[in-house]
Design a protein around this motif. Sequence first.
Motif, mmCIF file in Angstrom:
data_model
loop_
_atom_site.group_PDB
_atom_site.id
_atom_site.type_symbol
_atom_site.label_atom_id
_atom_site.label_comp_id
_atom_site.label_asym_id
_atom_site.label_seq_id
_atom_site.Cartn_x
_atom_site.Cartn_y
_atom_site.Cartn_z
ATOM 1 N N UNK A 1 -42.131 4.596 8.097
ATOM 2 C CA UNK A 1 -42.479 3.818 6.905
ATOM 3 C C UNK A 1 -43.188 2.526 7.291
ATOM 4 N N UNK A 2 -43.794 1.882 6.304
ATOM 5 C CA UNK A 2 -44.392 0.572 6.534
ATOM 6 C C UNK A 2 -44.850 -0.044 5.213
ATOM 7 N N UNK A 3 -44.910 -1.366 5.212
ATOM 8 C CA UNK A 3 -45.650 -2.100 4.193
ATOM 9 C C UNK A 3 -46.982 -2.480 4.827
ATOM 10 N N UNK A 4 -48.075 -2.273 4.107
ATOM 11 C CA UNK A 4 -49.384 -2.573 4.672
ATOM 12 C C UNK A 4 -50.336 -3.069 3.603
ATOM 13 N N UNK A 5 -51.223 -3.973 3.996
ATOM 14 C CA UNK A 5 -52.279 -4.399 3.082
ATOM 15 C C UNK A 5 -53.274 -3.250 2.927
ATOM 16 N N UNK A 6 -53.989 -3.188 1.824
ATOM 17 C CA UNK A 6 -54.852 -2.036 1.542
ATOM 18 C C UNK A 6 -55.936 -1.717 2.570
ATOM 19 N N UNK B 1 -62.212 -1.191 0.133
ATOM 20 C CA UNK B 1 -61.154 -1.433 1.111
ATOM 21 C C UNK B 1 -59.878 -1.936 0.449
ATOM 22 N N UNK B 2 -59.992 -2.283 -0.832
ATOM 23 C CA UNK B 2 -58.835 -2.809 -1.542
ATOM 24 C C UNK B 2 -58.684 -4.313 -1.415
ATOM 25 N N UNK B 3 -59.758 -5.003 -0.987
ATOM 26 C CA UNK B 3 -59.713 -6.449 -0.809
ATOM 27 C C UNK B 3 -60.513 -7.147 -1.905
ATOM 28 N N UNK B 4 -60.023 -8.304 -2.334
ATOM 29 C CA UNK B 4 -60.687 -9.067 -3.395
ATOM 30 C C UNK B 4 -61.311 -10.338 -2.813
ATOM 31 N N UNK B 5 -62.647 -10.511 -2.923
ATOM 32 C CA UNK B 5 -63.304 -11.707 -2.372
ATOM 33 C C UNK B 5 -62.765 -13.003 -2.986
ATOM 34 N N UNK C 1 -55.438 -9.729 -0.725
ATOM 35 C CA UNK C 1 -55.156 -8.298 -0.820
ATOM 36 C C UNK C 1 -54.310 -7.917 -2.032
ATOM 37 N N UNK C 2 -53.927 -8.893 -2.851
ATOM 38 C CA UNK C 2 -53.259 -8.589 -4.115
ATOM 39 C C UNK C 2 -51.815 -8.152 -3.998
ATOM 40 N N UNK C 3 -51.528 -7.312 -3.052
ATOM 41 C CA UNK C 3 -50.188 -6.803 -2.840
ATOM 42 C C UNK C 3 -50.175 -5.918 -1.610
ATOM 43 N N UNK C 4 -49.037 -5.345 -1.324
ATOM 44 C CA UNK C 4 -48.895 -4.438 -0.191
ATOM 45 C C UNK C 4 -48.511 -3.049 -0.692
ATOM 46 N N UNK C 5 -49.010 -2.031 -0.018
ATOM 47 C CA UNK C 5 -48.565 -0.673 -0.281
ATOM 48 C C UNK C 5 -47.322 -0.384 0.553
ATOM 49 N N UNK C 6 -46.362 0.332 -0.044
ATOM 50 C CA UNK C 6 -45.254 0.860 0.743
ATOM 51 C C UNK C 6 -45.559 2.321 0.988
ATOM 52 N N UNK C 7 -45.733 2.669 2.255
ATOM 53 C CA UNK C 7 -46.160 4.017 2.616
ATOM 54 C C UNK C 7 -45.158 4.666 3.565
ATOM 55 N N UNK C 8 -45.118 5.988 3.525
ATOM 56 C CA UNK C 8 -44.232 6.733 4.419
ATOM 57 C C UNK C 8 -45.030 7.829 5.117
ATOM 58 N N UNK C 9 -44.510 8.276 6.249
ATOM 59 C CA UNK C 9 -45.128 9.375 6.980
ATOM 60 C C UNK C 9 -44.933 10.677 6.205
ATOM 61 N N UNK C 10 -45.851 11.596 6.394
ATOM 62 C CA UNK C 10 -45.750 12.881 5.694
ATOM 63 C C UNK C 10 -44.497 13.660 6.089
ATOM 64 N N UNK C 11 -43.914 13.339 7.240
ATOM 65 C CA UNK C 11 -42.704 14.026 7.695
ATOM 66 C C UNK C 11 -41.452 13.578 6.945
ATOM 67 N N UNK D 1 -44.341 -8.952 -3.741
ATOM 68 C CA UNK D 1 -44.854 -9.601 -2.529
ATOM 69 C C UNK D 1 -46.370 -9.554 -2.577
ATOM 70 N N UNK D 2 -47.009 -10.707 -2.385
ATOM 71 C CA UNK D 2 -48.466 -10.675 -2.363
ATOM 72 C C UNK D 2 -48.928 -10.015 -1.067
ATOM 73 N N UNK D 3 -50.185 -9.635 -1.041
ATOM 74 C CA UNK D 3 -50.679 -8.845 0.078
ATOM 75 C C UNK D 3 -51.230 -9.646 1.233
ATOM 76 N N UNK D 4 -51.037 -10.952 1.199
ATOM 77 C CA UNK D 4 -51.596 -11.765 2.265
ATOM 78 C C UNK D 4 -53.093 -11.959 2.111
ATOM 79 N N UNK D 5 -53.717 -12.549 3.106
ATOM 80 C CA UNK D 5 -55.131 -12.896 3.027
ATOM 81 C C UNK D 5 -55.738 -12.883 4.418
ATOM 82 N N UNK D 6 -57.064 -12.830 4.462
ATOM 83 C CA UNK D 6 -57.829 -12.917 5.705
ATOM 84 C C UNK D 6 -58.805 -14.074 5.535
#
Length: 322
Positions: free
Chosen positions: A200-205, A287-291, A122-132, A246-251
């Motif tokens: 808030x959260x860190x999430x893979x794409x 989806x933001x994932x790299x094979x 996944x290359x990295x993680x997004x740091x996202x927040x709620x619209x509130x 931080x790398x985005x982990x893998x599946x």
Amino acid sequence: MKPSHWVGALAALAVAGAAWAQAQNYPNRPVRVVVAAATGGPDIVARVVAAKLQEQMGQPFVVENQPGANGIVGATTVAKAAPDGYTLLVYSSGFVINPYVHKSLPYDTEKDFTPVTNLVTNGGLFFAVANSVPAKTLQEFLAYAKQPGVQLAYSTPGVGNTWHLATEVFDNVVGIKMTHIPYKGGGPATAALAAGEVQAMFASPPPLMSHYKGGKVRVLAFTGDKRHPQAPEVPTMKELGIPYHHDGGWFALFAPAGTPPNIVDKLWREVRAAMQDPGVRDRLSKLGAEPVADSPADFRKFIQSELKAYGEQAKLAQIVPE
């Protein structure tokens, strides 16, 4: 050659022939693909790949979600399954984190599974927040988080997964403290952010992208080395002056220990062929994932290095095994 040697040689040839025939006929019935998570994340990737494998191999690849305990529930099912190639596991990088956050597991991480191939990174993680959350940039978020009386919670797919570790390390780096709210998968965790249940959260794409593109959450930063191609407007942590990567982990795909090498090799080659299909690559890219689709031997080495790396991260995040 002595007669006894002839007998031994013929027996070895017979075993090899049987294994070859088994691989040639594989699969001749439906294959069960257990995803150790709820919808979202590895589930999305598993369904894209399974559909292509079904097309290529002529048998159903049936995806079955078994969430719970950061993937331990699904992994246990596969660890105990017959090693015949008809029960497979798709798991995230939580696979190599669990040994450091759980005092005991119902399986042996290194001995009870056969690594087949890493499906995607996944290359990295997004740091996202709620619209509130009243912050449009990462700097504004950090200023808000440090205000007296502000209490923030973040969601993850469970205790000890990549997102959990990433957030705890981030909190230590930037000097804030958010409360962890675990869910049963990447899909429910990202949905919780979109609904405003957490801030808030860190999430893979893959599980976050649709929420972001739909305007249901704001993405403030990316933890990879460079901006994500599906969200080039989002700056990296490094660009924002935050010393955090931080790398985005893998599946990845696993089989039970003892699965015949010929079947493992055939699965890997079919996955590699699937990943070269333009339609599959396009869907994963969106989806933001790299094979990846590395060989079983290379993937086994990768797992060993990841076990070491995530062990060090668990110590840094001060996660105590429970």
